[in-house]
Write an enzyme that holds these catalytic residues in place. Structure first.
Site, PDB file in Angstrom:
ATOM      1  N   LYS A 196       0.831  -1.204   0.000  1.00 33.10           N
ATOM      2  CA  LYS A 196       0.000   0.000   0.000  1.00 33.10           C
ATOM      3  C   LYS A 196       0.875   1.268   0.000  1.00 33.10           C
ATOM      4  CE  LYS A 196      -3.994  -2.163   0.099  1.00 33.10           C
ATOM      5  NZ  LYS A 196      -3.762  -3.533   0.494  1.00 33.10           N
TER       6      LYS A 196
HETATM    7  C1  LIG Z   1      -9.999  -3.494  -1.106  1.00 34.61           C
HETATM    8  C2  LIG Z   1      -9.305  -4.094   0.082  1.00 34.61           C
HETATM    9  N1  LIG Z   1      -9.954  -4.161   1.251  1.00 34.61           N
HETATM   10  C3  LIG Z   1      -9.374  -4.668   2.345  1.00 34.61           C
HETATM   11  C4  LIG Z   1      -8.090  -5.155   2.327  1.00 34.61           C
HETATM   12  C5  LIG Z   1      -7.512  -5.768   3.553  1.00 34.61           C
HETATM   13  O1  LIG Z   1      -6.367  -5.128   4.020  1.00 34.61           O
HETATM   14  P1  LIG Z   1      -5.271  -5.912   4.879  1.00 34.61           P
HETATM   15  O2  LIG Z   1      -4.475  -6.751   3.940  1.00 34.61           O
HETATM   16  O3  LIG Z   1      -4.461  -4.814   5.505  1.00 34.61           O
HETATM   17  O4  LIG Z   1      -5.987  -6.725   5.893  1.00 34.61           O
HETATM   18  C6  LIG Z   1      -7.366  -5.103   1.138  1.00 34.61           C
HETATM   19  C7  LIG Z   1      -5.995  -5.629   1.103  1.00 34.61           C
HETATM   20  O5  LIG Z   1      -5.350  -5.722   0.123  1.00 34.61           O
HETATM   21  C8  LIG Z   1      -7.991  -4.559  -0.015  1.00 34.61           C
HETATM   22  O6  LIG Z   1      -7.339  -4.508  -1.183  1.00 34.61           O
END
Ligand SMILES: Cc1ncc(COP(=O)(O)O)c(C=O)c1O
Length: 396
Positions: A196
């Site tokens: 990210k």
């Molecule tokens: C659209 C979206 N929502 C939620 C998440 C979840 O994030 P995390 O990987 O930090 O749990 C991601 C992760 O890539 C995502 O792309």
């Protein structure tokens, strides 16, 4: 003449694999983390609050609650608005499974909605199309880093009494009609996974304008305890009362120190992502075997990822072969996303293919090209060269 593909034993476009995403750390980040390791607090200390304040200020939000991942942030959001069994939440079909899973965690039902074919963000018209008497909330996702149509969605949601949870995991630093993503919805969630914009290794945050929702999420991330250890310690209390069933979703001081240090470079990181995206857009615009997603004129795109759509009708092979051919050239392409309800877990719970035709039309055409701030000019050129080489080879 077409060049022999690496897939068929020809020369590769590049010698080493270029991954689709990667963190961008500098010496300052390393020093910031090293300083925490020498301090009194490895977790739930002063850096968590400092990171929360800095992030809220960066996105123009009043409250922010840091948690252990973007997924935990989504769960905190569905908990905060008290999604419960029987409640439905409208979620776009093209997103990471975590968006919909956060509804399931609360015992609610994700209702999948279709996307616009040009931006692949939630089509606002779908809110009414998919709404029932059980709908509790709608969860627009800022696909690839482009904000969903928040004005239209908020207006509909307000008129129908629905909460809006914006999954902005892709969109830290994005803007929508001159306003920053972070205070546009009732709750906005971000992720700080290494691919990210800014990383805490694992981590996430929820921003909101509501002090009540923020307080609920603070308890939620800490077992449902009313009060954190440092407060209890300072007040000499024997224990903090547990008032909700929460989880351990705390983000560490180590992660927050890294996040704080990274956040100081957010503008620079966004600028580099935008430069690379612009190069791709201008160099690939003329390639008729692919099309680019539309960028709305009234947004600042955060360019988390760079998905393209293959024009399969102009190609002799499908996405599987093209993906393999690009990987053989050492370009680490990937796919965002399979429609969530195609996952076996969802299929086993009665979701059927055909629910969202536009998402299903896009899925076999989607291919994500590498995009991260530390890519060199050579890396960018390699991607363009490989895409052009492979698509020319398979041109119909
Ligand atoms: C659209 C979206 N929502 C939620 C998440 C979840 O994030 P995390 O990987 O930090 O749990 C991601 C992760 O890539 C995502 O792309």
């Amino acid at each position: 003449m077409t060049d022999k593909l690496a897939l068929h034993g020809g020369p590769m476009v590049r010698a080493a694999l270029l991954r689709y995403g990667r963190h961008a750390l500098e010496e300052d980040d390393v020093q910031a983390v090293a300083a925490v390791l020498r301090s009194d607090w490895l977790t739930t200390g002063p850096r968590v609050e400092a990171f929360e304040r800095a992030l809220a200020s960066a996105v123009g939000a009043t409250h922010s609650v840091a948690v252990s991942s973007g997924t935990a942030a989504l769960h905190a959001a569905t908990f905060a608005i008290q999604v419960k069994p029987g409640d439905e939440v409208i979620v776009p079909a093209l997103t990471f499974a975590a968006s919909a899973n956060a509804v399931l965690y609360q015992g609610g039902t994700p209702v999948f909605a279709d996307v616009r074919p040009d931006t692949l963000t939630l089509d606002p018209a779908e809110v009414d199309a998919r709404r029932t008497v059980h709908t509790r909330a709608v969860m627009p996702v800022d696909f690839a880093g482009q904000p969903a149509e928040l004005d239209e969605i908020n207006t509909l949601a307000r008129a129908r009494g629905l909460a809006v949870i914006e999954d902005a995991a892709h969109a830290l630093g994005a803007e929508y009609r001159g306003r920053r993503v972070g205070a546009l919805a009732d709750l906005t969630t971000f992720s700080f996974h290494p691919v990210k914009h800014v990383t805490t290794a694992e981590g996430g945050i929820v921003t909101t304008e509501s002090a009540d929702l923020a307080a609920r999420m603070r308890r939620f991330r800490n077992h449902g305890l009313d009060g954190e250890f440092r407060e209890r310690d300072a007040q000499g209390l024997e224990y903090s009362p547990m008032v909700d069933l929460g989880y351990n979703y705390r983000l560490t001081d180590i992660g927050c120190a890294l996040g704080l240090s990274q956040l100081g470079r957010l503008d620079q990181l966004l600028k580099r992502r935008a430069e690379i995206a612009q190069r791709y857009r201008s160099e690939l615009a003329a390639v008729s075997e692919l099309s680019l997603l539309t960028v709305a004129p009234d947004v600042r795109h955060a360019w988390h990822i760079f998905p393209i759509l293959l024009e399969l009708e102009r190609l002799t092979k499908d996405r599987r072969t093209i993906l393999a051919a690009l990987r053989a050239e050492n370009i680490g392409v990937t796919v965002h996303y399979v429609p969530v309800y195609w996952h076996p877990y969802y299929e086993a719970r009665g979701y059927r293919r055909g629910l969202c035709p536009r998402a299903e039309h896009a899925y076999p055409r989607l291919l994500t090209l590498p995009l991260f701030p530390t890519m060199t000019e050579q890396d960018v050129q390699d991607v363009i060269a490989a895409v052009t080489k492979v698509l020319r080879y398979y041109r119909r």
